[in-house]
Design an enzyme around this catalytic site. Structure first.
Site: not given
Ligand code: GAR
Length: 199
Positions: A67, A92-93, A109, A111, A145, A147, A176
Site C-alpha cells: 500500500r 475503493m482503496r 470522500n 459515502h 478512521e 468513513d 450524491e
C-alpha cells in the site's frame, strides 16, 4: 478568478467525478478538476474524464508491492500536478494513515449513507434491513478512521416500501452528485478565502 487545483480519485463508473468536472467548467466555480486518477486500468470513469477534457491517468495498485508504495506513487502524481485538494469518488482503496495525514484537511470522500450510520460497504441493503425510514449520502473529510472524518454536507432521502438496494442506489446517485458539487464548492471557497487572508 483563481481556482483550487483539485484531483478526483476513482475506481469505476465515475459519475460523481463527471458531475464535479462538469460543474467546474463554470467560471464562477471555485475548483478546477485538474487531474483524475484511477487505480483500475479499465475504469469507465477514465473514458468519461477524457470526454470532459480532464487529464486522466491510471495508477494500478496491483503494480506495487504494498500500500505504501502505491500511495507514494499516488502522492507523487498529485504533487507533480500541483494538486491542492483531493476528492475520492467511488475510490475503493482504503488509504493508510501516512497518505491521509499528508493530505489532512485536503482529502474529501463521498459515502452512500447518513454517516455515522453504515460505514463500509453494502450501505443501501443495511439501511433497508434495519427498517430505516430514511437513507442518504455524506461528503466528509477523510481521516485514518474509515468513513469517520468530519461531515461537510449530508443529504437525506426517504426509503420507500418497494425499495431494493439497487433502486435506492439509483435514486440516491443524482443527490450524491449534487451534494458533492456543493461540498467541493464550500471547501474550495473556504480555501480560497484563507489564502486571500494570508496574503
Ligand atoms: C457512489 O455511490 C459512491 O457513494 C460510492 O461508490 C459509488 C461510486 O459511483 N462510494 C463508496 O461506496 C465509498 N465507500 P461513481 O463511480 O459513479 O461516482
Amino acid at each position: 478568478m483563481r481556482k483550487i487545483r483539485t484531483a478526483v480519485l476513482i475506481s469505476g463508473r465515475g459519475s460523481n467525478m463527471a458531475a464535479l468536472a462538469q460543474a467546474a467548467k463554470s467560471d464562477s466555480y471555485p475548483a478546477d478538476i485538474a487531474l483524475v486518477i484511477s487505480n483500475i486500468p479499465d475504469a469507465l470513469g477514465l473514458d468519461k474524464a477524457k470526454e470532459l477534457g480532464v487529464p486522466a491517468k491510471t495508477i494500478d495498485h496491483k503494480q506495487f508491492s504494498d500500500r505504501r508504495a502505491f500511495e507514494t506513487a499516488l502522492d507523487a502524481a498529485l504533487t507533480e500536478s500541483d494538486i491542492e485538494l483531493v476528492c475520492c469518488a467511488g475510490f475503493m482503496r482504503i488509504l493508510t494513515p501516512w497518505f491521509v495525514n499528508r493530505w489532512k484537511n485536503r482529502l474529501l470522500n463521498i459515502h452512500p449513507s447518513l454517516l455515522p450510520k453504515y460505514k463500509g460497504l453494502n450501505t443501501h441493503q443495511r439501511a433497508i434491513d434495519a427498517g430505516d425510514k430514511e437513507h442518504g449520502c455524506t461528503v466528509h473529510y477523510v481521516t485514518a478512521e474509515l468513513d469517520g472524518g468530519a461531515t461537510i454536507l449530508q443529504h437525506a432521502l426517504d426509503i420507500e416500501g418497494t425499495d431494493t438496494a439497487d433502486s435506492l442506489a439509483q435514486r440516491l446517485l443524482p443527490h450524491e452528485q449534487d451534494l458533492y458539487v456543493e461540498a467541493l464548492k464550500k471547501v474550495a471557497s473556504e480555501m480560497l478565502s484563507v489564502s486571500r487572508c494570508g496574503k
